[in-house]
Design a protein around this motif. Structure first.
Motif, PDB file in Angstrom:
ATOM      1  N   TRP A   1      65.647  28.583  33.201  1.00 55.37           N
ATOM      2  CA  TRP A   1      66.416  28.244  31.968  1.00 55.37           C
ATOM      3  C   TRP A   1      67.377  29.627  31.465  1.00 55.37           C
ATOM      4  CZ3 TRP A   1      68.128  23.738  31.052  1.00 55.37           C
ATOM      5  CH2 TRP A   1      68.386  23.284  29.931  1.00 55.37           C
TER       6      TRP A   1
ATOM      7  N   ARG B   1      69.945  30.977  33.798  1.00 54.05           N
ATOM      8  CA  ARG B   1      71.301  30.208  33.675  1.00 54.05           C
ATOM      9  C   ARG B   1      71.993  30.514  32.230  1.00 54.05           C
ATOM     10  NH1 ARG B   1      69.030  24.462  35.006  1.00 54.05           N
ATOM     11  NH2 ARG B   1      70.915  23.883  33.904  1.00 54.05           N
TER      12      ARG B   1
ATOM     13  N   LEU C   1      70.744  29.901  29.172  1.00 58.52           N
ATOM     14  CA  LEU C   1      70.596  28.533  28.368  1.00 58.52           C
ATOM     15  C   LEU C   1      69.575  28.999  27.408  1.00 58.52           C
ATOM     16  CD1 LEU C   1      71.145  25.874  31.003  1.00 58.52           C
ATOM     17  CD2 LEU C   1      72.889  26.736  29.609  1.00 58.52           C
TER      18      LEU C   1
ATOM     19  N   ASP D   1      82.426  29.654  30.094  1.00 57.67           N
ATOM     20  CA  ASP D   1      81.210  30.084  30.617  1.00 57.67           C
ATOM     21  C   ASP D   1      80.130  30.253  29.588  1.00 57.67           C
ATOM     22  OD1 ASP D   1      79.839  31.428  32.949  1.00 57.67           O
ATOM     23  OD2 ASP D   1      80.028  33.129  31.420  1.00 57.67           O
ATOM     24  N   GLU D   2      78.960  29.959  29.905  1.00 54.54           N
ATOM     25  CA  GLU D   2      77.814  30.196  28.889  1.00 54.54           C
ATOM     26  C   GLU D   2      77.733  31.495  28.389  1.00 54.54           C
ATOM     27  OE1 GLU D   2      77.574  27.818  31.431  1.00 54.54           O
ATOM     28  OE2 GLU D   2      77.822  25.898  30.085  1.00 54.54           O
TER      29      GLU D   2
ATOM     30  N   ARG E   1      76.333  25.719  23.836  1.00 54.32           N
ATOM     31  CA  ARG E   1      76.377  25.427  25.171  1.00 54.32           C
ATOM     32  C   ARG E   1      75.381  24.393  25.528  1.00 54.32           C
ATOM     33  NH1 ARG E   1      72.172  30.586  25.983  1.00 54.32           N
ATOM     34  NH2 ARG E   1      71.879  30.242  23.641  1.00 54.32           N
ATOM     35  N   TYR E   2      75.611  24.038  26.958  1.00 49.45           N
ATOM     36  CA  TYR E   2      74.467  23.087  27.643  1.00 49.45           C
ATOM     37  C   TYR E   2      73.177  23.318  27.031  1.00 49.45           C
ATOM     38  CZ  TYR E   2      72.445  20.517  31.236  1.00 49.45           C
ATOM     39  OH  TYR E   2      71.617  19.495  31.753  1.00 49.45           O
ATOM     40  N   PRO E   3      72.622  22.262  26.770  1.00 45.59           N
ATOM     41  CA  PRO E   3      72.814  20.841  26.846  1.00 45.59           C
ATOM     42  C   PRO E   3      73.600  20.038  25.807  1.00 45.59           C
ATOM     43  CG  PRO E   3      70.323  20.932  26.479  1.00 45.59           C
ATOM     44  CD  PRO E   3      71.078  22.526  26.441  1.00 45.59           C
TER      45      PRO E   3
ATOM     46  N   ARG F   1      78.132  21.179  30.732  1.00 46.69           N
ATOM     47  CA  ARG F   1      78.008  22.673  31.270  1.00 46.69           C
ATOM     48  C   ARG F   1      79.572  23.226  31.606  1.00 46.69           C
ATOM     49  NH1 ARG F   1      74.218  19.897  34.590  1.00 46.69           N
ATOM     50  NH2 ARG F   1      72.196  21.083  34.385  1.00 46.69           N
TER      51      ARG F   1
END
Ligand SMILES: *Cc1c(COP(=O)(O)O)cnc(C)c1O
Length: 371
Positions: free
Chosen positions: A12, A15, A17, A317-318, A339-341, A345
């Motif tokens: 996680w 990425r 996130l 982009d995250e 950002r995601y979630p 994405r």
């Protein structure tokens, strides 16, 4: 299989996130203290600046004096006090509905309402971008879930044609991550033609849009056509709590069947007392004045008249969104990256929200920092 939470955490993180909680060292407001620093706050949903206001603090004190601290039981046992009943009458009136039911949160309102009305053999049709509480509520109901692309009327119509059982269309008046509106008149036309019901979540519209801040259904004169008007007390109202407004029989059914109401202690009556005061302020001339200030700030920030108080600044982009947010924080602005979630994405963004309580100079300085 053994637990390997650490590798999930590592993945996680890798990425971009990973999130953690940010502690505010001051009350909610246009300027907040974080990590010992004053920051201009463009991230709350406190659109009218009521959450930290003297007015609501006073109303909370009054509520505690009148009703004590805790509710002591669930609504059906002995947790319903005069404050709840008065709040619900006022909410029904505000939403142009026969009746209303207050929940502990907007989330609780969603997960209580959908499963009470739908089961297997029924169909719930969601806009792709509805709030997670409504997605969870749809899953919990056991109904067949169908999703249409955001605001896509053609696809909604096709789903309505193929739907079985009781059919509920679920959408929002203001979408929480994009700040755009749903085409309410068209959606009402479609659901009526197919004998479906409509749930409209007005979480970000109430207090901001429509006469007296009564939302998009009121603005478009469609209150009587929206079968379930859902909302929250935790955004423009500056408190905590959620509600559903509907016909009397629907509300009585929810009192019997909404599990998040039946099996949860009633909201603190002091909160209900303060929520009534907040509603009266939002709907009154002070509310109109606050809305004028809010919309002035929004126009200044957006450089045009936006649709709502939510201004997304798409980055994609995250990691880049997180970096932009960090740089703004260094400059003294609280503008978190979303950002995601929470969003798709690759659709990471800064989510800028304005409040009636922002000074013009604060709005101008964020605008400059973003350019
Ligand atoms: C915030 C929000 C909710 C949840 O309301 P809470 O009172 O915070 O639980 C539900 N729907 C939408 C669209 C929201 O933005």
């Amino acid at each position: 299989m053994s637990w390997d939470l650490q590798s999930d955490i590592d993945e996680w993180r890798s990425r971009g996130l990973w999130r953690s909680l940010r502690e505010l060292e001051s009350a909610q407001g246009p300027v907040v203290r974080v990590g010992g620093r004053e920051m201009v706050n463009f991230s709350s949903n406190d659109y009218l600046g009521l959450a930290g206001s003297e007015f609501l603090k006073q109303a909370m004190h009054e509520g505690v004096d009148l009703h004590g601290a805790g509710a002591g039981a669930s609504r059906l046992v002995c947790g319903t006090q005069a404050a709840h009943v008065k709040l619900e009458e006022a909410l029904a009136n505000f939403k142009g509905a026969e009746a209303a039911l207050a929940f502990a949160s907007g989330y609780a309102a969603a997960v209580g309402t959908l499963p009470a009305l739908l089961g297997s053999g029924d169909t719930v049709i969601l806009d792709k971008l509805v709030h997670a509480s409504l997605v969870d509520a749809a899953r919990l109901s056991g109904a067949t879930i169908r999703v249409f692309p955001h605001n896509h009327l053609g696809r909604l119509e096709r789903l309505l044609q193929g739907a079985r059982g009781r059919v509920l269309v679920v959408t929002e008046s203001v979408f929480s991550m994009d700040g755009d509106l749903c085409p309410l008149e068209e959606i009402v036309g479609l659901k009526d033609r197919h004998g479906a019901w409509l749930l409209l979540d007005e979480a970000h519209a109430v207090g901001v849009i429509g006469p007296q801040g009564r939302g998009l259904a009121a603005k478009t004169g469609l209150e009587s056509k929206v079968d379930l008007q859902m909302g929250t007390l935790s955004k423009a109202f500056g408190l905590n709590g959620g509600y559903v407004a509907a016909r009397c029989e629907v509300i009585s059914w929810l009192v019997n069947k909404a599990r998040s109401l039946v099996y949860s202690t009633a909201p603190a009556p002091a909160l209900a007392h303060a929520a009534l005061a907040s509603l009266q302020r939002v709907a009154g001339t002070e509310g109109d004045q606050l809305r004028r200030q809010l919309w002035q700030n929004l126009e200044l920030m957006a450089g045009r008249r936006p649709e709502s108080a939510i201004l997304p600044w798409i980055i994609g982009d995250e990691a880049a969104a997180v970096e932009r947010s960090r740089a703004l924080a260094e400059a003294g602005f609280l503008v978190p990256a979303i950002r995601y979630p929470t969003v798709a994405r690759g659709a990471a963004r800064l989510r800028i929200t304005c409040s009636a309580a922002h000074q013009e100079a604060q709005v101008r300085s964020l605008r400059k920092a973003l350019m």
